[in-house]
Design a protein around this motif. Structure first.
Motif, PDB file in Angstrom:
ATOM      1  N   PHE A   1      72.568  16.431 124.906  1.00  0.00           N
ATOM      2  CA  PHE A   1      72.978  17.063 123.655  1.00  0.00           C
ATOM      3  C   PHE A   1      74.439  17.517 123.741  1.00  0.00           C
ATOM      4  N   ALA A   2      74.839  18.042 124.898  1.00  0.00           N
ATOM      5  CA  ALA A   2      76.222  18.488 125.075  1.00  0.00           C
ATOM      6  C   ALA A   2      77.195  17.338 124.862  1.00  0.00           C
ATOM      7  N   ALA A   3      76.794  16.127 125.266  1.00  0.00           N
ATOM      8  CA  ALA A   3      77.664  14.959 125.071  1.00  0.00           C
ATOM      9  C   ALA A   3      77.917  14.696 123.602  1.00  0.00           C
ATOM     10  N   PHE A   4      76.966  15.054 122.763  1.00  0.00           N
ATOM     11  CA  PHE A   4      77.141  14.912 121.307  1.00  0.00           C
ATOM     12  C   PHE A   4      78.088  15.989 120.785  1.00  0.00           C
ATOM     13  N   SER A   5      77.907  17.240 121.234  1.00  0.00           N
ATOM     14  CA  SER A   5      78.757  18.340 120.774  1.00  0.00           C
ATOM     15  C   SER A   5      80.213  18.146 121.177  1.00  0.00           C
ATOM     16  N   GLU A   6      80.419  17.570 122.359  1.00  0.00           N
ATOM     17  CA  GLU A   6      81.780  17.416 122.875  1.00  0.00           C
ATOM     18  C   GLU A   6      82.621  16.447 122.052  1.00  0.00           C
ATOM     19  N   LEU A   7      81.983  15.683 121.165  1.00  0.00           N
ATOM     20  CA  LEU A   7      82.730  14.767 120.291  1.00  0.00           C
ATOM     21  C   LEU A   7      83.392  15.505 119.141  1.00  0.00           C
ATOM     22  N   GLU A   8      83.046  16.792 118.971  1.00  0.00           N
ATOM     23  CA  GLU A   8      83.682  17.701 118.011  1.00  0.00           C
ATOM     24  C   GLU A   8      83.772  17.079 116.619  1.00  0.00           C
ATOM     25  N   ASP A   9      84.983  16.945 116.058  1.00  0.00           N
ATOM     26  CA  ASP A   9      85.118  16.501 114.669  1.00  0.00           C
ATOM     27  C   ASP A   9      85.324  14.993 114.523  1.00  0.00           C
ATOM     28  N   ASP A  10      85.102  14.254 115.580  1.00  0.00           N
ATOM     29  CA  ASP A  10      85.221  12.785 115.521  1.00  0.00           C
ATOM     30  C   ASP A  10      83.930  12.222 114.923  1.00  0.00           C
ATOM     31  N   ILE A  11      83.912  12.090 113.611  1.00  0.00           N
ATOM     32  CA  ILE A  11      82.691  11.690 112.908  1.00  0.00           C
ATOM     33  C   ILE A  11      82.234  10.300 113.336  1.00  0.00           C
ATOM     34  N   GLU A  12      83.165   9.379 113.465  1.00  0.00           N
ATOM     35  CA  GLU A  12      82.785   8.014 113.851  1.00  0.00           C
ATOM     36  C   GLU A  12      82.095   8.012 115.207  1.00  0.00           C
ATOM     37  N   ALA A  13      82.669   8.765 116.147  1.00  0.00           N
ATOM     38  CA  ALA A  13      82.076   8.815 117.479  1.00  0.00           C
ATOM     39  C   ALA A  13      80.719   9.489 117.451  1.00  0.00           C
ATOM     40  N   ARG A  14      80.576  10.510 116.628  1.00  0.00           N
ATOM     41  CA  ARG A  14      79.287  11.199 116.531  1.00  0.00           C
ATOM     42  C   ARG A  14      78.224  10.285 115.928  1.00  0.00           C
ATOM     43  N   VAL A  15      78.577   9.586 114.874  1.00  0.00           N
ATOM     44  CA  VAL A  15      77.615   8.679 114.237  1.00  0.00           C
ATOM     45  C   VAL A  15      77.204   7.584 115.218  1.00  0.00           C
ATOM     46  N   GLN A  16      78.169   7.074 115.949  1.00  0.00           N
ATOM     47  CA  GLN A  16      77.863   6.035 116.932  1.00  0.00           C
ATOM     48  C   GLN A  16      76.924   6.572 118.015  1.00  0.00           C
ATOM     49  N   LYS A  17      77.188   7.788 118.478  1.00  0.00           N
ATOM     50  CA  LYS A  17      76.329   8.390 119.494  1.00  0.00           C
ATOM     51  C   LYS A  17      74.926   8.633 118.938  1.00  0.00           C
ATOM     52  N   ALA A  18      74.853   9.155 117.711  1.00  0.00           N
ATOM     53  CA  ALA A  18      73.556   9.453 117.103  1.00  0.00           C
ATOM     54  C   ALA A  18      72.708   8.200 116.916  1.00  0.00           C
ATOM     55  N   ALA A  19      73.360   7.058 116.718  1.00  0.00           N
ATOM     56  CA  ALA A  19      72.641   5.804 116.484  1.00  0.00           C
ATOM     57  C   ALA A  19      72.295   5.062 117.771  1.00  0.00           C
ATOM     58  N   ASP A  20      72.777   5.532 118.885  1.00  0.00           N
ATOM     59  CA  ASP A  20      72.615   4.817 120.162  1.00  0.00           C
ATOM     60  C   ASP A  20      71.179   4.940 120.674  1.00  0.00           C
ATOM     61  N   PRO A  21      70.405   3.855 120.721  1.00  0.00           N
ATOM     62  CA  PRO A  21      69.012   3.934 121.173  1.00  0.00           C
ATOM     63  C   PRO A  21      68.887   4.430 122.611  1.00  0.00           C
ATOM     64  N   ALA A  22      69.820   4.042 123.485  1.00  0.00           N
ATOM     65  CA  ALA A  22      69.733   4.458 124.881  1.00  0.00           C
ATOM     66  C   ALA A  22      69.941   5.968 125.011  1.00  0.00           C
ATOM     67  N   TRP A  23      70.881   6.496 124.242  1.00  0.00           N
ATOM     68  CA  TRP A  23      71.128   7.948 124.269  1.00  0.00           C
ATOM     69  C   TRP A  23      69.920   8.706 123.750  1.00  0.00           C
ATOM     70  N   ARG A  24      69.350   8.225 122.659  1.00  0.00           N
ATOM     71  CA  ARG A  24      68.150   8.878 122.129  1.00  0.00           C
ATOM     72  C   ARG A  24      66.999   8.801 123.129  1.00  0.00           C
ATOM     73  N   ALA A  25      66.868   7.675 123.783  1.00  0.00           N
ATOM     74  CA  ALA A  25      65.783   7.522 124.757  1.00  0.00           C
ATOM     75  C   ALA A  25      65.932   8.528 125.889  1.00  0.00           C
ATOM     76  N   ALA A  26      67.174   8.781 126.308  1.00  0.00           N
ATOM     77  CA  ALA A  26      67.409   9.752 127.376  1.00  0.00           C
ATOM     78  C   ALA A  26      67.012  11.157 126.933  1.00  0.00           C
ATOM     79  N   ILE A  27      67.291  11.485 125.680  1.00  0.00           N
ATOM     80  CA  ILE A  27      66.884  12.798 125.151  1.00  0.00           C
ATOM     81  C   ILE A  27      65.364  12.888 125.071  1.00  0.00           C
ATOM     82  N   LYS A  28      64.732  11.837 124.531  1.00  0.00           N
ATOM     83  CA  LYS A  28      63.277  11.870 124.365  1.00  0.00           C
ATOM     84  C   LYS A  28      62.558  11.944 125.711  1.00  0.00           C
ATOM     85  N   ALA A  29      63.149  11.366 126.738  1.00  0.00           N
ATOM     86  CA  ALA A  29      62.534  11.420 128.066  1.00  0.00           C
ATOM     87  C   ALA A  29      62.492  12.849 128.604  1.00  0.00           C
TER      88      ALA A  29
END
Length: 577
Positions: free
Chosen positions: A332-360
């Motif tokens: 989750f911190a990796a998402f917050s650290e993107l701050e106001d970079d909307i494109e980077a945040r959207v890309q992170k939010a859509a990343d299946p591997a990142w979501r899988a790591a959170i769900k695990a």
């Protein structure tokens, strides 16, 4: 006689006095002169410059809030609102080890301090940059600057340990990653003694290892990672001076229990230690017993330890871009650290591997220590306000869509390009029995308001209003006498503020007058764009509080209308006798 020929500056007539000592209430007149309570009762025929009719009202000591972060706000908001209009008359600042002194006269260092305050307490750097003059270096110089400000509340301050370590050791990285040398430790001790002699009430720090949502560029804050031996060495200064207290954020439910550190600090210093934090949760009621039993264990050893509660009916309400309480989880911190970079945040939010790591990793227990589970967040705003999902919890949205709650949350983050807003259904337990069990303990302090912090998604300045309205007037779990003692005289005694916390002759006239039938607060945040630079904050309005007085001068009346008076002072503990 006062200078204008009257007996008193103010007489409060006909009010029901609850004096803070747990003595039963009584209807009595109060005479105030030269900023102090001069006489209680026996005022027939006395004259005053101002008469306040308090018939049908409660007259009680002002709130002493032991856990705030108004260090920056005092420079632009002399009343430390909303706490100031909820009856707070004394704010204790520089909690958790964060503050602005000592600080080198170096622009880069000052920027780093402000940036750390934003990432830890969500106080916008833009507002701090515009408001703070940084015309100090040492802690005594900072305290002099604060003393010179026009203040509508009293201020007492710790010396923040992060600032002290960075100042002496050279950088946040040094303070975090290595032990101080003998010479550096000796200098820290010297500066701590200097700060205490100048008026610091003690020192404050956090030690939560990697579990703290307070982050410095994605890494733990210095004291969270540093060895606790530095704090132990500094506790020796308090022992030698027989003066001061220590605030230690060392405990998070279901995450980390470093209470042995607070215990050892009390043992070394022989002084009061305020441990943070005790929070009631319905699904883990045993956590309350764990902390209360530990307090009893400390008392059996003769240690003067207290626990600061974060316990009132509070909620978070946030834009996704402002939300970082989940940063104790690295993904989750990796998402917050993107701050106001909307494109980077959207890309992170859509990343299946990142979501899988959170769900695990995802669990209710883990998220309890990270600001609360996603299931208990309610979607309250989207670019399309006709979206049928608005008003539903993410648990409901996930169930309807047949997906994991993590996917439900971040699917909407992607769809809205992070423009979603949400609110916690409840940030903690709403069970009055659990609150009663906790607050009945004589070593639990009411709070933690975190006043001045997390202002983009949270406001705790109404904590005293809520507990009075809910636990005393509605649930009748406590008397008003008991709660006002918790809000005023108990913290005053812990801080050794000898003339504060009670409405007794000779004590400071810090008080509030309220209508118990009207006392309350708004159930939704009001968004104000009144910070320097146009930054916004969320506040909770107060109802039923007729008047607030600090050092004998009225600061608020007729609700939330400030008078313009600035009678606040920097308060210091009385020296050991």
């Amino acid at each position: 006689m006062t200078g204008n020929g009257n007996d008193y500056d103010v007489i409060i007539k006909g009010g029901t006095l609850i004096d803070g000592t747990c003595t039963p209430r009584k209807v009595v007149d109060i005479g105030i002169r030269d900023g102090k309570v001069a006489k209680v009762g026996g005022l027939a025929g006395a004259t005053a410059t101002r008469i306040v009719d308090a018939t049908g009202r409660i007259v009680a000591p002002g709130v002493i809030d032991v856990h705030t972060h108004y260090d920056g706000a005092i420079f632009w908001d002399p009343y430390c609102t909303p706490s100031g209009y909820h009856g707070m008359t004394t704010a204790v600042v520089s909690n958790c080890g964060f503050g602005f002194a000592p600080c080198k006269q170096d622009h880069a260092v000052q920027e780093r301090y402000m940036g750390m305050m934003e990432t830890t307490e969500q106080i916008p750097t833009a507002a701090l940059r515009e408001a703070l003059p940084f015309n100090w270096e040492s802690f005594p110089e900072w305290l002099d600057v604060v003393n010179g400000l026009g203040k509508g509340v009293n201020v007492a301050s710790y010396i923040p340990l992060n600032s002290l370590m960075i100042y002496v050791m050279g950088s946040p990285e040094d303070a975090r990653d290595r032990q101080p040398t003998d010479a550096e430790l000796a200098e820290m001790k010297r500066l701590l003694r200097e700060a205490l002699e100048a008026g610091a009430i003690g020192f404050a720090f956090s030690k939560l290892n990697e579990f703290n949502s307070h982050k410095d560029h994605g890494l733990p804050m210095p004291t969270d990672a540093a060895d606790e031996s530095t704090a132990y060495a500094l506790a020796e200064v308090l022992r030698d001076m027989d003066y001061g207290i220590i605030q230690a954020l060392v405990d998070l439910p279901m995450a980390i229990d470093n209470n042995h550190i607070a215990e050892q600090l009390a043992r070394i210093s022989g002084r009061p230690v305020i441990q943070n934090i005790i929070v009631p949760f319905d699904h883990i009621p045993g956590e309350i017993d764990r902390v209360l039993n530990w307090l009893d264990h400390c008392e059996e050893q003769g240690l003067d330890v207290y626990s600061q509660a974060l316990a009132f009916r509070a909620w978070n309400e946030s834009r996704l871009l402002d939300w970082n309480t989940w940063d104790v989880v690295p993904e989750f911190a990796a998402f917050s650290e993107l701050e106001d970079d909307i494109e980077a945040r959207v890309q992170k939010a859509a990343d299946p591997a990142w979501r899988a790591a959170i769900k695990a990793k995802y669990s209710i227990d883990l998220m309890t220590s990270a600001g609360g589970p996603l299931e208990l967040l309610k979607l309250i705003s989207l670019p399309d306000m006709n979206d049928p999902r608005i008003g539903k919890t993410f648990s409901e949205i996930a169930e309807e869509a047949g997906v994991h709650v993590v996917d439900a949350f971040f699917d909407i983050a992607v769809e809205s390009r992070c423009e979603m807003e949400f609110r916690t259904v409840q940030a903690m337990s709403q069970d009055p029995a659990l609150f009663e069990k906790m607050y009945r303990h004589p070593r639990v302090i009411a709070g933690t308001s975190d006043g001045g912090a997390h202002i983009r998604f949270f406001c705790g300045g109404h904590f005293s209003t809520d507990l009075l309205q809910w636990l005393a007037l509605q649930e009748k779990r406590f008397t008003l006498e008991e709660l006002h003692h918790k809000f005023s005289m108990l913290p005053a005694r812990i801080l050794n503020l000898t003339d504060r916390g009670a409405l007794l002759p000779g004590f400071a006239a810090d008080l509030m007058i309220y209508d118990p039938n009207e006392l309350g607060y708004s159930q939704q945040y009001e968004v104000l764009e009144d910070l320097p630079g146009g930054e916004f904050r969320r506040v909770v309005r107060a109802f039923g509080i007729d008047l607030v007085m600090v050092n004998g001068e009225v600061t608020f009346e007729s609700g939330m209308k400030s008078t313009g008076a600035t009678p606040g002072r920097v308060l210091v503990s009385a020296p050991a006798s």
